[in-house]
Motif scaffolding. Structure first.
Motif, PDB file in Angstrom:
ATOM      1  N   VAL A  76       0.824  -1.208   0.000  1.00  0.00           N
ATOM      2  CA  VAL A  76       0.000   0.000   0.000  1.00  0.00           C
ATOM      3  C   VAL A  76       0.857   1.257   0.000  1.00  0.00           C
ATOM      4  O   VAL A  76       0.575   2.219  -0.732  1.00  0.00           O
ATOM      5  CB  VAL A  76      -0.954   0.005   1.220  1.00  0.00           C
ATOM      6  N   TYR A  77       1.923   1.265   0.811  1.00  0.00           N
ATOM      7  CA  TYR A  77       2.755   2.465   0.931  1.00  0.00           C
ATOM      8  C   TYR A  77       3.349   2.838  -0.426  1.00  0.00           C
ATOM      9  O   TYR A  77       3.985   2.029  -1.096  1.00  0.00           O
ATOM     10  CB  TYR A  77       3.876   2.236   1.941  1.00  0.00           C
ATOM     11  N   GLY A  78       3.095   4.062  -0.853  1.00  0.00           N
ATOM     12  CA  GLY A  78       3.618   4.548  -2.123  1.00  0.00           C
ATOM     13  C   GLY A  78       2.756   4.226  -3.332  1.00  0.00           C
ATOM     14  O   GLY A  78       3.042   4.690  -4.438  1.00  0.00           O
ATOM     15  N   ALA A  79       1.716   3.413  -3.146  1.00  0.00           N
ATOM     16  CA  ALA A  79       0.830   3.080  -4.270  1.00  0.00           C
ATOM     17  C   ALA A  79       0.008   4.298  -4.676  1.00  0.00           C
ATOM     18  O   ALA A  79      -0.319   5.151  -3.830  1.00  0.00           O
ATOM     19  CB  ALA A  79      -0.093   1.932  -3.889  1.00  0.00           C
ATOM     20  N   ARG A  80      -0.309   4.377  -5.945  1.00  0.00           N
ATOM     21  CA  ARG A  80      -1.094   5.506  -6.460  1.00  0.00           C
ATOM     22  C   ARG A  80      -2.531   5.034  -6.703  1.00  0.00           C
ATOM     23  O   ARG A  80      -2.775   4.173  -7.562  1.00  0.00           O
ATOM     24  CB  ARG A  80      -0.470   6.036  -7.739  1.00  0.00           C
ATOM     25  N   VAL A  81      -3.450   5.602  -5.952  1.00  0.00           N
ATOM     26  CA  VAL A  81      -4.850   5.192  -5.978  1.00  0.00           C
ATOM     27  C   VAL A  81      -5.708   6.355  -6.450  1.00  0.00           C
ATOM     28  O   VAL A  81      -5.554   7.484  -5.959  1.00  0.00           O
ATOM     29  CB  VAL A  81      -5.312   4.720  -4.586  1.00  0.00           C
ATOM     30  N   VAL A  82      -6.614   6.078  -7.379  1.00  0.00           N
ATOM     31  CA  VAL A  82      -7.526   7.106  -7.877  1.00  0.00           C
ATOM     32  C   VAL A  82      -8.960   6.668  -7.568  1.00  0.00           C
ATOM     33  O   VAL A  82      -9.348   5.538  -7.852  1.00  0.00           O
ATOM     34  CB  VAL A  82      -7.357   7.327  -9.393  1.00  0.00           C
ATOM     35  N   LEU A  83      -9.720   7.579  -6.989  1.00  0.00           N
ATOM     36  CA  LEU A  83     -11.121   7.332  -6.662  1.00  0.00           C
ATOM     37  C   LEU A  83     -12.007   8.068  -7.664  1.00  0.00           C
ATOM     38  O   LEU A  83     -11.860   9.289  -7.842  1.00  0.00           O
ATOM     39  CB  LEU A  83     -11.444   7.836  -5.252  1.00  0.00           C
ATOM     40  N   LEU A  84     -12.898   7.346  -8.323  1.00  0.00           N
ATOM     41  CA  LEU A  84     -13.882   7.969  -9.215  1.00  0.00           C
ATOM     42  C   LEU A  84     -15.167   8.106  -8.423  1.00  0.00           C
ATOM     43  O   LEU A  84     -15.824   7.110  -8.108  1.00  0.00           O
ATOM     44  CB  LEU A  84     -14.094   7.123 -10.466  1.00  0.00           C
ATOM     45  N   ILE A  85     -15.548   9.343  -8.106  1.00  0.00           N
ATOM     46  CA  ILE A  85     -16.587   9.586  -7.115  1.00  0.00           C
ATOM     47  C   ILE A  85     -17.815  10.236  -7.742  1.00  0.00           C
ATOM     48  O   ILE A  85     -17.739  11.330  -8.317  1.00  0.00           O
ATOM     49  CB  ILE A  85     -16.059  10.491  -5.976  1.00  0.00           C
ATOM     50  N   GLY A  86     -18.956   9.541  -7.613  1.00  0.00           N
ATOM     51  CA  GLY A  86     -20.222  10.106  -8.021  1.00  0.00           C
ATOM     52  C   GLY A  86     -20.970  10.658  -6.825  1.00  0.00           C
ATOM     53  O   GLY A  86     -20.389  10.938  -5.776  1.00  0.00           O
ATOM     54  N   SER A  87     -22.292  10.745  -6.962  1.00  0.00           N
ATOM     55  CA  SER A  87     -23.081  11.409  -5.925  1.00  0.00           C
ATOM     56  C   SER A  87     -23.710  10.443  -4.929  1.00  0.00           C
ATOM     57  O   SER A  87     -24.294  10.883  -3.934  1.00  0.00           O
ATOM     58  CB  SER A  87     -24.200  12.221  -6.586  1.00  0.00           C
ATOM     59  N   GLY A  88     -23.600   9.148  -5.142  1.00  0.00           N
ATOM     60  CA  GLY A  88     -24.294   8.192  -4.294  1.00  0.00           C
ATOM     61  C   GLY A  88     -23.483   7.714  -3.107  1.00  0.00           C
ATOM     62  O   GLY A  88     -22.354   8.163  -2.854  1.00  0.00           O
ATOM     63  N   ALA A  89     -24.094   6.750  -2.389  1.00  0.00           N
ATOM     64  CA  ALA A  89     -23.431   6.173  -1.223  1.00  0.00           C
ATOM     65  C   ALA A  89     -22.170   5.420  -1.612  1.00  0.00           C
ATOM     66  O   ALA A  89     -21.217   5.342  -0.826  1.00  0.00           O
ATOM     67  CB  ALA A  89     -24.397   5.247  -0.484  1.00  0.00           C
ATOM     68  N   ASN A  90     -22.128   4.857  -2.823  1.00  0.00           N
ATOM     69  CA  ASN A  90     -20.912   4.177  -3.260  1.00  0.00           C
ATOM     70  C   ASN A  90     -19.729   5.133  -3.308  1.00  0.00           C
ATOM     71  O   ASN A  90     -18.598   4.746  -3.027  1.00  0.00           O
ATOM     72  CB  ASN A  90     -21.117   3.543  -4.646  1.00  0.00           C
ATOM     73  N   GLY A  91     -20.004   6.384  -3.671  1.00  0.00           N
ATOM     74  CA  GLY A  91     -18.942   7.381  -3.637  1.00  0.00           C
ATOM     75  C   GLY A  91     -18.441   7.623  -2.227  1.00  0.00           C
ATOM     76  O   GLY A  91     -17.234   7.764  -1.986  1.00  0.00           O
ATOM     77  N   GLY A  92     -19.371   7.650  -1.258  1.00  0.00           N
ATOM     78  CA  GLY A  92     -18.968   7.789   0.138  1.00  0.00           C
ATOM     79  C   GLY A  92     -18.134   6.615   0.609  1.00  0.00           C
ATOM     80  O   GLY A  92     -17.118   6.787   1.297  1.00  0.00           O
ATOM     81  N   ASP A  93     -18.544   5.395   0.243  1.00  0.00           N
ATOM     82  CA  ASP A  93     -17.762   4.210   0.595  1.00  0.00           C
ATOM     83  C   ASP A  93     -16.346   4.319   0.049  1.00  0.00           C
ATOM     84  O   ASP A  93     -15.364   4.010   0.747  1.00  0.00           O
ATOM     85  CB  ASP A  93     -18.423   2.950   0.023  1.00  0.00           C
TER      86      ASP A  93
END
Length: 488
Positions: free
Chosen positions: A45-62
């Motif tokens: 995990v350390y140093g990994a590059r993570v991108v979150l694609l976030i919409g408007s729903g609860a899945n975005g909150g998760d």
């Protein structure tokens, strides 16, 4: 057994559970499971590059809360906000508080990402991705990153398994609390990748009868017919096979091959390919016909390779034993004649045959497989096994869950494989299984046998699938033996 529930059912269960928990606790459970799964996929995990694609729903909150957990472990986490005014505020605050950031240029961060979390739409989404999300989704899929869907790939229909627009194809999907039908049914299943279920405490709040059920080894093992000390070939059941023709004798041979390995004590073959059948299988009982004069059977299989010689279909449907109708036997099928039968009927069409029975285009069946198999079962008053990359089995009254079987392999798309399946299923009917169980067990064993036969990644023939059935049966039987030892 894996079970799937409709969105409305899952949401009701979530509301009941949330009423018993502190505010936000359920989302934190989901986020913790999601973050742990992502960490496992990343390895480091350390140093990994993570991108979150976030919409408007609860899945975005998760996704945001999971991203915060990964950021606290040293990952570089960037969030692409596709609905900035409707982003989950608590999740966004958690992410930025943990050192995550909002991406200025989504395409720049996606180009170098190691993992992408798809939280664009939730389980209530429909109609495919919105136009503004499509370029981002395509960039995510075109990157070298592992794409992980949150609960369900964005753009697919949770309840039906349909894909009515563009969707984001995931390498893995982390489902919360319960599978949704779209994770088990094509074409949506193809977008989900490897599916992992995270337990968030939902099970006690879900109904006992699911929408979809997918059998596993131990479930199939409990249904396998097994002879006892008093068994003889007649007590074990005799299956009649009315298949093949002068033009298609091989269909008869393949159907008998499947039947001989399906648990019945004997196979009676009726038709014009008797010489070919007896040459390959001397144990088969061969009769020129008609079916009524071939001798008593406990179940009939009619249709494979009949060509235009479909006269036996009506005669066999008039019998008082379970009947499986396949292939050419489906063409002259009369729904009212099937509905009048007192004994069970099992229809085993592929998508093209199902389309003809329903009077629609094949593409419509392939796009809406769940709705199609249910409509067929209801219209014909029969159990229906709809063949495909994921086989579906539906009971006529709709009271039982549709069974989904993803056990097959693309190598199974070969001429004659359906003839082997028909014979195997008919043998299970003759051995005493009901139509619903016989279709489910046969589809499972058939797919598993194909995996055995193609284990080296080479093309296989349908006859080889039949030859691999004993090994598949043994694998499933081993699961029952392990359970008995464990419970003993």
């Amino acid at each position: 057994m894996r079970t799937a529930y409709r969105v409305e059912t899952v949401r009701t269960a979530e509301e009941e559970l949330m009423a018993q928990l502190p505010e936000g606790a359920l989302m934190q459970r989901a986020a913790a499971g999601l973050a742990a799964a992502c960490a496992g996929l990343l390895g480091r995990v350390y140093g990994a590059r993570v991108v979150l694609l976030i919409g408007s729903g609860a899945n975005g909150g998760d996704a945001l809360y999971a991203g915060a957990r990964l950021a606290r472990r040293g990952a570089g986490v960037s969030a692409v906000l596709l609905a900035p005014d409707r982003t989950h505020p608590g999740g966004l605050a958690a992410l930025t508080g943990a050192g995550g950031r909002i991406a200025d240029d989504p395409f720049e961060v996606l180009a170098s990402a190691d993992l992408v979390l798809d939280g664009i739409t939730g389980i209530g989404g429909s109609g495919g991705l919105r136009p503004d999300a499509v370029p981002v989704a395509r960039a995510a899929r075109g990157s070298n990153a592992v794409v992980v869907a949150v609960d369900l790939p964005s753009g697919v229909e949770a309840d039906s398994g349909e894909v009515r627009g563009e969707a984001l194809r995931a390498d893995a999907t982390i489902a919360f609390g319960a599978y949704k039908p779209g994770l088990l049914i094509d074409p949506a299943r193809e977008y989900a990748g490897t599916v992992r279920l995270v337990d968030i405490g939902l099970e006690p709040h879900l109904p006992s009868v699911p929408e979809i059920a997918a059998l596993q080894h131990e479930d199939v093992a409990l249904l396998l017919p097994e002879p006892v000390g008093e068994s003889d070939k007649y007590r074990r059941g005799v299956v009649g096979i009315a298949a093949g023709s002068a033009r298609y004798p091989g269909a008869a041979v393949l159907a008998v091959a499947g039947a001989l390995r399906g648990g019945a004590g004997a196979v009676r073959y009726v038709g014009h390919a008797g010489e070919a059948v007896i040459a390959r299988f001397p144990e088969a009982l061969v009769h020129a016909g008609p079916p009524a004069k071939a001798g008593r059977v406990q179940a009939w299989v009619v249709g494979p390779g009949l060509g235009d010689e479909t006269g036996a279909v009506a005669e066999i449907l008039a019998s008082d034993v379970p009947v499986l109708v396949d292939a050419d036997g489906l063409r002259p099928l009369d729904a009212s004649a099937v509905r009048r039968r007192s004994a069970p009927t099992l229809l085993t069409p592929h998508a093209g045959e199902a389309a003809a029975l329903l009077g629609v285009d094949r593409a419509e069946v392939e796009a809406a497989r769940l709705a199609s198999v249910r409509e067929l079962a209801s219209r014909y008053g029969a159990t229906v096994l709809l063949k495909g990359s994921t086989t579906l089995v539906a009971a006529p009254d709709g009271a039982l869950p549709v069974r989904a079987n993803p056990m097959g392999t693309p190598w199974l798309a070969t001429a004659g494989s359906g003839d082997v399946l028909a014979g195997l299923t008919g043998s299970l009917l003759a051995a005493g299984l009901g139509a619903y169980d016989a279709g489910s067990v046969a589809a499972y064993l058939h797919g598993l046998a194909a995996r055995h036969a193609s284990a080296k990644g080479v093309p296989i023939t349908s006859y080889e699938v039949g030859e691999a059935l004993p090994g598949a049966w043994r694998d499933v039987q081993d699961a029952r033996d392990v359970r008995d030892v464990r419970e003993g």
